[in-house]
Design a protein around this motif. Sequence first.
Motif, short mmCIF file in Angstrom:
data_model
loop_
_atom_site.label_atom_id
_atom_site.label_comp_id
_atom_site.label_asym_id
_atom_site.label_seq_id
_atom_site.Cartn_x
_atom_site.Cartn_y
_atom_site.Cartn_z
N ALA A 19 0.80 -1.23 0.00
CA ALA A 19 0.00 0.00 0.00
C ALA A 19 0.84 1.28 0.00
O ALA A 19 0.29 2.36 0.06
CB ALA A 19 -0.90 -0.01 1.23
N HIS A 20 2.14 1.12 -0.10
CA HIS A 20 2.98 2.31 0.08
C HIS A 20 3.74 2.65 -1.20
O HIS A 20 3.76 1.88 -2.14
CB HIS A 20 3.97 2.08 1.22
N ARG A 21 4.38 3.79 -1.14
CA ARG A 21 5.12 4.22 -2.31
C ARG A 21 6.51 4.70 -1.91
O ARG A 21 6.66 5.43 -0.94
CB ARG A 21 4.36 5.37 -2.97
N MET A 22 7.51 4.26 -2.68
CA MET A 22 8.86 4.74 -2.46
C MET A 22 9.11 5.91 -3.41
O MET A 22 8.94 5.78 -4.62
CB MET A 22 9.86 3.61 -2.75
N LEU A 23 9.48 7.03 -2.84
CA LEU A 23 9.75 8.21 -3.66
C LEU A 23 11.25 8.46 -3.72
O LEU A 23 11.96 8.29 -2.73
CB LEU A 23 9.10 9.46 -3.02
N SER A 24 11.73 8.87 -4.88
CA SER A 24 13.08 9.41 -4.97
C SER A 24 12.94 10.90 -5.23
O SER A 24 12.28 11.30 -6.19
CB SER A 24 13.86 8.77 -6.12
N VAL A 25 13.51 11.68 -4.34
CA VAL A 25 13.38 13.14 -4.45
C VAL A 25 14.76 13.72 -4.72
O VAL A 25 15.71 13.43 -3.99
CB VAL A 25 12.80 13.75 -3.15
N PHE A 26 14.86 14.51 -5.79
CA PHE A 26 16.12 15.20 -6.12
C PHE A 26 16.08 16.53 -5.37
O PHE A 26 15.35 17.44 -5.75
CB PHE A 26 16.22 15.40 -7.63
#
Length: 246
Positions: A19-26
Amino acid sequence: MDDSIYRGIIIRQNNYGDAHRMLSVFTKDSGIIKAVRYGVRGKKTSNAAAFQLFCYGDFKLRPSRGEIMTAVSADVLDGFYPVSEDIVKLSLLSYLADITYCLLGEGNPDNRILSMFLNTVYAAAYRNEGYTKLKTVYELKLMCAGGYMPSFSGCAECGGSPEYFRPDSGSFVCRAHHRAGDIKISKEAASLMKYIADSPDKRMLSFRLKDNSLLDELNAVTERYVSVQCEKSFESLRYFRAMLKA
Ligand SMILES: [Zn+2]
């Protein structure tokens, strides 16, 4: 440990658990970092739009015991919404995000590359620029900023007339010295390459060409240059090409 605010743009999203999301943030200050956004899939959560791909803003992240932080909330500065509604733009920017990731890795702040990336997302969202131009210019500028500025001074071996580009060394070679893997390049395309490489980052897209075939030629060169230096072929590039044809 306290929450911190990171200014940046979401450049990648992956499913994480059920149910989750992995974000990559620059981010400006910490380079590319990862954060988990819990419980975003399948149900309506507040602030959902703020965590869309290519959303730019101030992200509140909470340190956790592991390496990966938790995304708590976000203040959107620009959602670049015309991008999120256009699958070709999305796929192009996903490829540009991938090559940035590949060249920069995680945790390495680079404000020059970040502002070039933001300029490109801005142009994709709000300006009527061709995809090939956005892609070629970003590929080349990324290489320049990442320490792979091509050497434009004649054949690397004899100083003679440059007729081929050598992607594994970022230099030009003459007809006599070219070998397998070098790419034939016209004088005009080589001049355009030098022009873009030398142009101020902020104005990197501010040129007009009468003939787009020059960009097509340069596009093949910059794409190969990125791929050889990253030692990788990108799935997102194949996807972009497929979307372009669709
Ligand atoms: Zn030579």
